[in-house]
Every structure is written in structure tokens, then in C-alpha cells.
Design an enzyme around this catalytic site. Sequence first.
Site, PDB file in Angstrom:
ATOM      1  N   ASN A 279       1.353 -15.880 -20.333  1.00  0.00           N
ATOM      2  CA  ASN A 279       2.407 -16.583 -21.077  1.00  0.00           C
ATOM      3  C   ASN A 279       2.042 -16.631 -22.570  1.00  0.00           C
ATOM      4  OD1 ASN A 279       0.279 -18.499 -20.840  1.00  0.00           O
ATOM      5  ND2 ASN A 279       1.754 -20.129 -21.205  1.00  0.00           N
ATOM      6  N   CYS A 281       0.821 -18.687 -24.769  1.00  0.00           N
ATOM      7  CA  CYS A 281      -0.445 -19.251 -25.279  1.00  0.00           C
ATOM      8  C   CYS A 281      -1.649 -18.825 -24.480  1.00  0.00           C
ATOM      9  CB  CYS A 281      -0.348 -20.762 -25.296  1.00  0.00           C
ATOM     10  SG  CYS A 281       0.802 -21.370 -26.525  1.00  0.00           S
ATOM     11  N   GLU A 283      -2.681 -19.349 -21.411  1.00  0.00           N
ATOM     12  CA  GLU A 283      -3.339 -20.165 -20.392  1.00  0.00           C
ATOM     13  C   GLU A 283      -2.872 -19.870 -18.973  1.00  0.00           C
ATOM     14  OE1 GLU A 283       0.331 -22.667 -21.305  1.00  0.00           O
ATOM     15  OE2 GLU A 283      -1.013 -21.305 -22.349  1.00  0.00           O
TER      16      GLU A 283
END
Length: 767
Positions: A279, A281, A283
Site C-alpha cells: 500500500n 506507506c 506497511e
Amino acid sequence: MSSDNGIVEAILKSRILREGEETWDDVCDRVARAIGDTEDERHDFYALMKSGQFIPNSPTLMNAGTGIGQLSACFVLPIGDSIREIHQCYMNTALVHQSGGGTGFNFSDIRARGSPVKSTDGVASGPVSFMWALNACTEVIKQGGRRRGANMGILNVTHPDILQFVTCKRVEGEFANFNISVMIPDWFMEKVKSGCRDHPVAVNECGYVEVDGKLVLRDLDNPDHNGLEPMHRVITVGEVWDAIVEGMWQNGEPGVLFYDRINADNPFYDSGEAITASNPCGEEPLLPYESCNLGSINLSKFVTVCDDENRKPTFDWSAYQQAINTAVRFLDNVVDKNVYPLPEIHEQTHKTRKIGLGVMGLHDALLIMGIPYDSEEARDFAGRVAKTLYGRARIASVNLSKERGVCPAFAETGHVAAPRNAALTCIAPTGTIAFLANCSHSIEPVFSWVYYRENSIVGERVKVVHPIFERDLKATIASLPLDSEQLRVGVDALFNEVCETALRTGSIQSVPWLPEEFKRLYKCAMDIPWLDHLKMQAAMQEYIDGGISKTINLPETATRETVADAIMAAWEHGCKGFTTYRNKSRQKVVMALSDAPTVSDAPVKEPVTLPKTRPACVEGVTYKCVSGCCELFVTVNHIGTAIYEVFVRTAGKGGCEANNEALGRAISVGIQGGIDPEKFVRQFSKVRCDVARHNHNALGNSCPDIVGHCIRMAKNRIEKTVLNPDTGCETVIKRIENPCPKCGHELGFDGGCNSGTCQHCGWSGCS
């Protein structure tokens, strides 16, 4: 839940409240009723959110119980090599962004630029060219009217266009809607570590030709290039590694993702389903068409403060485990309540049922317990937090599988006592929900103890002091060995002195009279060495089956060698990815005055009125820049703090000499006629020249774009001043190097998102 000087109300009103709702309680009630299957579940979900112990991701808060109904934050979409597949991806992306989600892509299936396209007898333009279109698509689609789009662009280190990809964000402002990361396998890192810089990474077979004994990029508008055949061009480990390090050092882009470490926790890797994207970011690593709904537990809510001054605060592990049980049930319900933007996403998400339960408020919890963030004790605590999170979440998921059935993907493999969810935990940046919970973001250290914020409720600026810091600072001052009269007179002055230091420098470490024990505990993000940032990430990654969104902060003075060491250390410590930000490394931004008043609280003077007649002498700076076809010398002169004129000259073969001279004259006339120079910058950024875009050394995408960058750099160079009406002297105001696009305050770079987070208005590039 505290209003925190109006920021919670501002976020609720602008993004979350729906018709008929007025308070956070109303939001909790709507969400709990939409997600809960029974009255007991609705009661438990409401209580957990109302207390601030757990908050789901923003799309769930915005859309649960509404006609939109899309509740996930994270999506990964495949993008193939054919025009049909590429344009289908554009459409899918638009639908996901419109519904409130962020998207990740791995562009490695797209053939290299210059490769032959048999169906058209032409040549391919490569992955980066198609990223342009996706970036533009994101720009025009505001997510559900309430949430901005965000993307993660990923390219495998072995792709022939890897060098172009790594440098595509070298110019500030390019691909503003993308974070970019390179997917790196273990063998690459081993070659770097062993010094095998000449080991081949990729071969560009079509993009380069030999002209006059030199290797040059083939003219894509003239595929035959005077009849010369393209030649093989080997790209080495050393070239790619140096480009990655240079990009991180210059502006934090790209990040890196470690392929083998990510897939070590992928339960479907052995069956041939490798994870190659995440995704926005980083994570949540996901398979194509998977989505994931996130939620975070506020650790600071589980620290018990004792009345007995001789007893240290303790962490309530039992209550924490109970919150995990409830949160897993909540997130599993979301999988079924969700209204997915695509049928493929619905099918794949129900097949693996991935959820992403994480934590926030780590630094606040450590402060309450008196544990310095950069200590072994803090890392031991964080490791236990992560181990408990995953262990209890797995137990809760297995219990749910007995009640509701196992994850369908696990059922196909014949797993015994399998959990209901193929992934359970990750650490998200908590861009918005940490503000709502009134706690520190994610597992990041606090960015600043004191800052100014606009109070949108009463329409004025207020100084915000971190509440735990304020409490302990006042207690520390009160305990100083001063006589009672000095203490009575000086306590407020001492408190204000520390706060002003924090506002001015972002740290309180330089205050000489503060006890060392206090300064040891109250280190902010930039006070903490990069290795301690990294060790905290690694301490939690050991027990997290997803990834961790974490920024490794570096001081402005950090060298390229330090960046290289940090990447290597992240790999060696078992992290799944690495993101860094070197302080003040982003310089090509619009400069603004700080909203923090000076000590004299002097008003900002009005903008300078430019003289009608040019003075005999003006100050300025000249930039030497490479364009697509020549060297440009761009001179930007200013009077006081106002840009006055621009001169553009060319040197070398080729170039648009007359046009560039005319460009400078036109800009000067416009500025002297009252046009804001920033308007030229914005308009010039839209001008594209293929020659410049194909030159890796060019500062921008055209000569006008390069001139715009020079104007922006000159604006950054000019110090802003105010006039003290009492003394008649000018006072320098702090420059804002990285302003929030919404309110203009300084951005903090944390949470693994290089778009930043604003402590003042709540804007986040990765919320």
C-alpha cells in the site's frame, strides 16, 4: 477524547461527520452500529472507540453506515504490459481513489522504454511514462470528496529502466501523488555488502545506441537513430545502489522494500504467489487485487498511573489483550460489511481476509512510564507490545475461525486450526486517527514538544504544548533548588523559556539548567540517533506479520555514507522496508513565514512595493542548470524579500537562445506588474519537452520548467524579515522549509510517508 485546541473538531467537520452528526460520540455510534452484528458487539465496538483505545482507519470512520460503504484504506492493483491492461488499471485506480482508498503498484511487468512494440511497429515508452498518467489521474480525483489519493510505485531492482525510475522524483514536486520504492532481493544486498559493485543487475537491450564511440539514449522519436542498431547496456549493482543512496540523501526518495523478508511472512509464497507490492506507506504488503482494512490501538490508554509517588506507572497487559480481541473481531466484520470498488477486489479480499491491526501512542506510553525512547528498555517494551499484539490477534482469529470458518485460502491448503485471517498485524502511520485519539503517531517519537496551531473553532492561533511534556516540565521546574521567592517569581518565565527554545530549535536539549534526566527522557525525533530509530522498528518487526510504516530521521549534516549505512543496517536487522528523511533536504518548496510570533510579537510588514525605476544595484543569485539541449544560466534578482527580475541565458550547442531570453524578459515584466512569481512556477511546471525529459541530468522537464525551479530555489534563499515598530530594526523570522499545503505550517516527516504530516491542521499525505 480531548478537543486538543480545536483540531479534533476541525478534522471531524471537514472529513468525518455525516448529516445529523455533531460529535465524536455520534461517529462512534454510527460506525459501531454499521460494523457490529449483535447488540453485544455494537456495545463493545462503541466503548472501544469512544474511549480512544482503538480507532479504525479513516475510510471506515467516513463511510461506515453510509451509502458509500467502502471501508478499506489499502489496495494493490496489478498493471500489465498491454495497452488494454494499462488503461484498465487507470480505470480501476480511479474507482479505488474515488471510494477512499490508496493504491500500490509494481510496474515491473511493463517492458523497458525503447523496446519494440510489434503491434504498432513502434517502441515502448517504459514504466515511468505510465506513472505520469496515474499521477495525473490521482490529481483530479479527490477521494469521496474528503480524502486525497495516495499511491505507491514500485519497480524491481532488475528492471532495465531502474535508473530512470530511481531518479524520477529527483526534482521536487514531480510525481507528487506517489511514494516510490525499489523492490530489492537479498542477493542484491549481499553483493553490495561484499563489494561486488560490477555485478550485473539488468540489461537494457533496446534503449541505447553507440554514437561517435559514446553510449547515448536512443531518440525515441527516431527509432532507427540514423540506421544504428541498439546495443546491450549492462546496469550494475554499484550504479543502482549509488542512485538509490543519492535519491534518499537528496529528498528521501526512493524507499526500499526487501523482497525476501516480505515473502518470508507470506503464507502463500510456497504455492507460487509472491508479494511484489504494498500500500502507499509500505506497511501492508499485498497480493494483486487484495485490500486491507486497518485499525490501531492507542497504547497510552493502557498505562496505569499510581497514586503512590513511589510506584512507577505500569502497563495493563490484560486490558491491552482484551482490546486486541475486540479489535480483531471488529476488523474481521469489516471484511464482510465492506462495499468493494471492484468485483476482483471483493473476491480476493474474501479469499484471504487480511486485516491490519496496529498500535499508536507508543512514545506517549513510554513518557508516562519514564522510559527514554532510545533506550534498550524502550525496545524491550515495544517488542513485548508487538509480540503480544500478534500472539493475541492470532488466538482471536483462530477462535473466530472455529465460530465462522477459516480463511478460504487456508481451507484450500488444508491448514489445521488455521486463523480466519491470512494477515493480522501491521503498523500504519496513523496520520489522522492519532489526532482523533490525541496521542503520538504510530511508533514514531514526538516530532515537536511545542508548536503553533490554528484554532478553527474560534478562528485564532494558539500555542500547543504536548500535555505530558507540560506536566513533567512544570514539576521539574518546581523541584529545582531555588528559594521560595525565586521559584514564585521565576517558574512561569522558566517554563516559557523552554517552550520558546522548543519552538525555535525543535529541541530542548540546549537548555543548560534543565536536569540531564529530564532531557534524556524528552528527546524528540531529531534528537534521536538514526540507529536507535532503526532498532525500534526492528524490535517490533520481528513480531509483525505485515510491515511497519516508520521514518528514519537523519540530521541535515548526514552524509551519503550514513544513508548507505542505514539502508544496510535496516536489511541486516530484518526490516521489511526502509524510509528515511534527512532534515531540510527538501528545498524546492514555496517559502512562507512562520505563524509563530517573534519574541516581540511584531506584526509582519506588508509586501515590498517594487520601484517603478530599476535601482542601479540589486542583489541576486545565478544558477547553472542542465536542460535537454544546452546549459542554462538563470539569474534571479530581488529587492529586499521580493523577486524583481529574471534573466535567462544559454550556453553550448543547440538551445532556444532567443526564446529563453524572451522568457526572462516576460517574467520580469510580469513580476514588476504585480504577478506573484509562484504563478510562473506553477504554469512552467506543466510545460514538457521530450529532449529534456530524456536527459537524466536535466533539472526539469523543459527550459521553462527549469527556470521555474530556479525561481523557487531563489525564493527559498531569501530570508523573510519583519519590522519591530518599537525599535525600527528588522527581525528574521524562521523559514518554513516544508510547508503544509493546507495551512502553511511546518510538516513533520514520519510514519514512512514522504508527503508529511501537519501537527497544526491535521493534514496528512498518507492518512
